[in-house]
Design a protein around this motif. Sequence first.
Motif, PDB file in Angstrom:
ATOM      1  N   GLU A   1       5.541 -25.914 -50.205  1.00  0.00           N
ATOM      2  CA  GLU A   1       5.592 -25.378 -48.845  1.00  0.00           C
ATOM      3  C   GLU A   1       6.252 -24.008 -48.866  1.00  0.00           C
ATOM      4  O   GLU A   1       7.251 -23.784 -49.535  1.00  0.00           O
ATOM      5  N   SER A   2       5.653 -23.048 -48.158  1.00  0.00           N
ATOM      6  CA  SER A   2       6.263 -21.729 -48.017  1.00  0.00           C
ATOM      7  C   SER A   2       6.478 -21.468 -46.533  1.00  0.00           C
ATOM      8  O   SER A   2       5.710 -21.936 -45.692  1.00  0.00           O
ATOM      9  N   GLU A   3       7.500 -20.719 -46.225  1.00  0.00           N
ATOM     10  CA  GLU A   3       7.858 -20.468 -44.838  1.00  0.00           C
ATOM     11  C   GLU A   3       6.773 -19.667 -44.126  1.00  0.00           C
ATOM     12  O   GLU A   3       6.338 -18.632 -44.607  1.00  0.00           O
ATOM     13  N   GLY A   4       6.311 -20.152 -42.994  1.00  0.00           N
ATOM     14  CA  GLY A   4       5.305 -19.459 -42.200  1.00  0.00           C
ATOM     15  C   GLY A   4       3.894 -19.593 -42.758  1.00  0.00           C
ATOM     16  O   GLY A   4       2.974 -18.989 -42.240  1.00  0.00           O
ATOM     17  N   GLY A   5       3.713 -20.348 -43.833  1.00  0.00           N
ATOM     18  CA  GLY A   5       2.379 -20.533 -44.396  1.00  0.00           C
ATOM     19  C   GLY A   5       1.866 -19.357 -45.195  1.00  0.00           C
ATOM     20  O   GLY A   5       0.763 -19.379 -45.684  1.00  0.00           O
TER      21      GLY A   5
ATOM     22  N   MET B   1      -6.127 -32.498 -46.924  1.00  0.00           N
ATOM     23  CA  MET B   1      -5.216 -31.695 -47.716  1.00  0.00           C
ATOM     24  C   MET B   1      -4.908 -30.412 -46.953  1.00  0.00           C
ATOM     25  O   MET B   1      -5.804 -29.760 -46.425  1.00  0.00           O
ATOM     26  N   LYS B   2      -3.651 -30.026 -46.926  1.00  0.00           N
ATOM     27  CA  LYS B   2      -3.221 -28.854 -46.172  1.00  0.00           C
ATOM     28  C   LYS B   2      -2.877 -27.712 -47.127  1.00  0.00           C
ATOM     29  O   LYS B   2      -2.182 -27.897 -48.119  1.00  0.00           O
ATOM     30  N   ILE B   3      -3.372 -26.516 -46.781  1.00  0.00           N
ATOM     31  CA  ILE B   3      -3.041 -25.323 -47.566  1.00  0.00           C
ATOM     32  C   ILE B   3      -1.660 -24.856 -47.118  1.00  0.00           C
ATOM     33  O   ILE B   3      -1.443 -24.558 -45.950  1.00  0.00           O
ATOM     34  N   LYS B   4      -0.726 -24.793 -48.048  1.00  0.00           N
ATOM     35  CA  LYS B   4       0.646 -24.439 -47.704  1.00  0.00           C
ATOM     36  C   LYS B   4       0.897 -22.937 -47.797  1.00  0.00           C
ATOM     37  O   LYS B   4       1.818 -22.427 -47.207  1.00  0.00           O
ATOM     38  N   SER B   5       0.095 -22.229 -48.567  1.00  0.00           N
ATOM     39  CA  SER B   5       0.213 -20.772 -48.688  1.00  0.00           C
ATOM     40  C   SER B   5      -1.194 -20.186 -48.801  1.00  0.00           C
ATOM     41  O   SER B   5      -1.862 -20.355 -49.821  1.00  0.00           O
TER      42      SER B   5
END
Length: 154
Positions: free
Chosen positions: A65-69, A1-5
């Motif tokens: 998803e947020s830009e730049g994480g 699982m990837k943290i998007k922010s």
Amino acid sequence: MKIKSQRDFWSGLMFLGVGVAFAWGATSYTFGDSARPGPGYFPFGLGVLLALLGGFVLFKALTLESEGGDPVGPIAWRPLLLVVAAVVVFGLALPRLGLACTLPLTILVASLASDEFRWRDVLVSSLVLTVGSWALFILGLKLNIPLWPIYLAV
């Protein structure tokens, strides 16, 4: 699982942890019922709401998803310490200095945390909040809070 922010992830985790801790801590008090709530009723409800908010923010951090994480920036130590100091000053000073002296002192310490500190704003805030707190808590709710320092009380 990837943290998007990262920001939302850590703040959601913090809200969730604090909310669960408050709800769990409130279970040691009596709840009462809706008509006559006990001392555990409000903290439990508030803890559950905070945990739900944290869960929602955590879910958002893992799915949207947020830009730049949205990376977490450096910790602003000065404002953090000054706001915590203001709370400590309020707790320690209120029984000794009374509401009329403690609130302006607390507002001054908390205001020093801002980069936009202005004496005029501190004075206006102190006046409005002190008079409002006096009217609400001492006159309206009849709470036993000292208004003046103990050495000036009659």
